[in-house]
Write a protein that holds these residues in place. Structure first.
Motif, PDB file in Angstrom:
ATOM      1  N   TRP A  68       0.825  -1.210   0.000  1.00 33.08           N
ATOM      2  CA  TRP A  68       0.000   0.000   0.000  1.00 33.08           C
ATOM      3  C   TRP A  68       0.861   1.263   0.000  1.00 33.08           C
ATOM      4  O   TRP A  68       0.559   2.236  -0.677  1.00 33.08           O
ATOM      5  CB  TRP A  68      -0.921  -0.021   1.219  1.00 33.08           C
ATOM      6  N   LEU A  69       1.954   1.236   0.754  1.00 34.82           N
ATOM      7  CA  LEU A  69       2.824   2.411   0.850  1.00 34.82           C
ATOM      8  C   LEU A  69       3.695   2.606  -0.393  1.00 34.82           C
ATOM      9  O   LEU A  69       4.215   3.693  -0.618  1.00 34.82           O
ATOM     10  CB  LEU A  69       3.709   2.319   2.097  1.00 34.82           C
ATOM     11  N   SER A  70       3.866   1.557  -1.207  1.00 37.66           N
ATOM     12  CA  SER A  70       4.743   1.665  -2.377  1.00 37.66           C
ATOM     13  C   SER A  70       4.008   1.683  -3.713  1.00 37.66           C
ATOM     14  O   SER A  70       4.563   2.113  -4.715  1.00 37.66           O
ATOM     15  CB  SER A  70       5.761   0.523  -2.372  1.00 37.66           C
ATOM     16  N   ASP A  71       2.766   1.234  -3.735  1.00 43.87           N
ATOM     17  CA  ASP A  71       2.000   1.159  -4.982  1.00 43.87           C
ATOM     18  C   ASP A  71       0.707   1.961  -4.842  1.00 43.87           C
ATOM     19  O   ASP A  71      -0.236   1.511  -4.194  1.00 43.87           O
ATOM     20  CB  ASP A  71       1.688  -0.304  -5.305  1.00 43.87           C
ATOM     21  N   PRO A  72       0.637   3.149  -5.456  1.00 44.65           N
ATOM     22  CA  PRO A  72      -0.552   3.994  -5.307  1.00 44.65           C
ATOM     23  C   PRO A  72      -1.851   3.353  -5.784  1.00 44.65           C
ATOM     24  O   PRO A  72      -2.932   3.773  -5.387  1.00 44.65           O
ATOM     25  CB  PRO A  72      -0.227   5.232  -6.149  1.00 44.65           C
ATOM     26  N   GLY A  73      -1.775   2.328  -6.614  1.00 48.00           N
ATOM     27  CA  GLY A  73      -2.975   1.665  -7.100  1.00 48.00           C
ATOM     28  C   GLY A  73      -3.431   0.505  -6.222  1.00 48.00           C
ATOM     29  O   GLY A  73      -4.471  -0.091  -6.474  1.00 48.00           O
ATOM     30  N   SER A  74      -2.684   0.223  -5.170  1.00 47.40           N
ATOM     31  CA  SER A  74      -2.966  -0.915  -4.305  1.00 47.40           C
ATOM     32  C   SER A  74      -3.951  -0.548  -3.196  1.00 47.40           C
ATOM     33  O   SER A  74      -3.908   0.544  -2.652  1.00 47.40           O
ATOM     34  CB  SER A  74      -1.649  -1.396  -3.683  1.00 47.40           C
ATOM     35  N   ALA A  75      -4.817  -1.507  -2.855  1.00 46.55           N
ATOM     36  CA  ALA A  75      -5.776  -1.325  -1.752  1.00 46.55           C
ATOM     37  C   ALA A  75      -5.922  -2.645  -1.010  1.00 46.55           C
ATOM     38  O   ALA A  75      -7.004  -3.243  -0.992  1.00 46.55           O
ATOM     39  CB  ALA A  75      -7.111  -0.824  -2.274  1.00 46.55           C
ATOM     40  N   PRO A  76      -4.843  -3.130  -0.364  1.00 48.46           N
ATOM     41  CA  PRO A  76      -4.907  -4.426   0.305  1.00 48.46           C
ATOM     42  C   PRO A  76      -5.870  -4.468   1.484  1.00 48.46           C
ATOM     43  O   PRO A  76      -6.240  -5.548   1.940  1.00 48.46           O
ATOM     44  CB  PRO A  76      -3.463  -4.662   0.757  1.00 48.46           C
ATOM     45  N   HIS A  77      -6.316  -3.329   1.949  1.00 49.78           N
ATOM     46  CA  HIS A  77      -7.250  -3.257   3.069  1.00 49.78           C
ATOM     47  C   HIS A  77      -8.693  -3.446   2.629  1.00 49.78           C
ATOM     48  O   HIS A  77      -9.596  -3.506   3.455  1.00 49.78           O
ATOM     49  CB  HIS A  77      -7.107  -1.928   3.808  1.00 49.78           C
ATOM     50  N   GLY A  78      -8.896  -3.497   1.323  1.00 49.77           N
ATOM     51  CA  GLY A  78     -10.244  -3.671   0.804  1.00 49.77           C
ATOM     52  C   GLY A  78     -11.001  -2.368   0.640  1.00 49.77           C
ATOM     53  O   GLY A  78     -12.174  -2.363   0.289  1.00 49.77           O
ATOM     54  N   GLY A  79     -10.341  -1.260   0.885  1.00 43.19           N
ATOM     55  CA  GLY A  79     -10.971   0.050   0.747  1.00 43.19           C
ATOM     56  C   GLY A  79     -10.538   0.730  -0.538  1.00 43.19           C
ATOM     57  O   GLY A  79     -10.600   0.143  -1.620  1.00 43.19           O
TER      58      GLY A  79
END
Length: 191
Positions: free
Chosen positions: A100-111
């Motif tokens: 999440w901190l390195s990939d702006p397109g990532s949302a591992p939290h489900g949000g």
């Protein structure tokens, strides 16, 4: 037509002190006092909005702003991380946090991803640019970051490089989708 938008970060709260993903908490006593002490330091505006979070609405009220809730200015949706501290997330989901901190397109939290937040805030800025004059919005720090990233045309990876202290103002001025940024004047100080 030139528009001016003053983005104001909320006063301090327990969640901000603890680096906790918003959990709906109110301002703490110190934050409320700081916001009340800053009454009169926000320039006169024709319109005012607030993120729908409790601490933003309370900050707007303490500053004397008659702010309308603006759902499009909500803080980042942290999904299942909501209410947890950054340290707690790092212990439970270190890979997800790193992604999440390195990939702006990532949302591992489900949000919501940082990219989605930046896009949402950019859409609101385009709408705000259609009104001449000054307006203010009390918004979560990540909304200020997203606005600065989009206003400067900076890469989304720079989102984490902007620190937004409590009760600070960032001013955007511009027209036709071109913004200039005036960074971080603490409220309660002379211009």
């Amino acid at each position: 037509m030139t528009s001016r938008v003053i983005l104001i970060s909320p006063a301090i709260s327990a969640a901000l002190r603890q680096a906790r993903f918003d959990d709906g908490c109110s301002l703490d006593a110190a934050g409320l006092r700081q916001a009340q002490a800053a009454v009169g330091t926000v320039p006169a505006v024709g319109r005012a909005w607030s993120s729908p979070t409790v601490r933003c609405r309370e900050t707007a009220g303490a500053l004397g702003l008659d702010a309308l809730d603006a759902p499009e200015l909500a803080g980042l949706d942290a999904g299942r991380w909501r209410g947890a501290t950054l340290a707690e997330v790092g212990e439970r989901d270190p890979e997800g946090l790193a992604r999440w901190l390195s990939d702006p397109g990532s949302a591992p939290h489900g949000g919501e991803s940082v990219r989605a937040l930046c896009d949402r805030v950019a859409g609101w800025l385009e709408t705000a640019a259609q009104s001449a004059g000054a307006s203010a919005a009390v918004v979560e720090p990540e909304v200020v970051r997203a606005a600065v990233v989009r206003a400067l045309g900076a890469p989304e990876s720079s989102f984490w490089r902007a620190d937004v202290p409590p009760l600070a103002a960032v001013e955007l001025s511009g027209r036709a989708g071109r913004w200039n940024v005036r960074l971080g004047r603490p409220l309660g100080t002379a211009e």
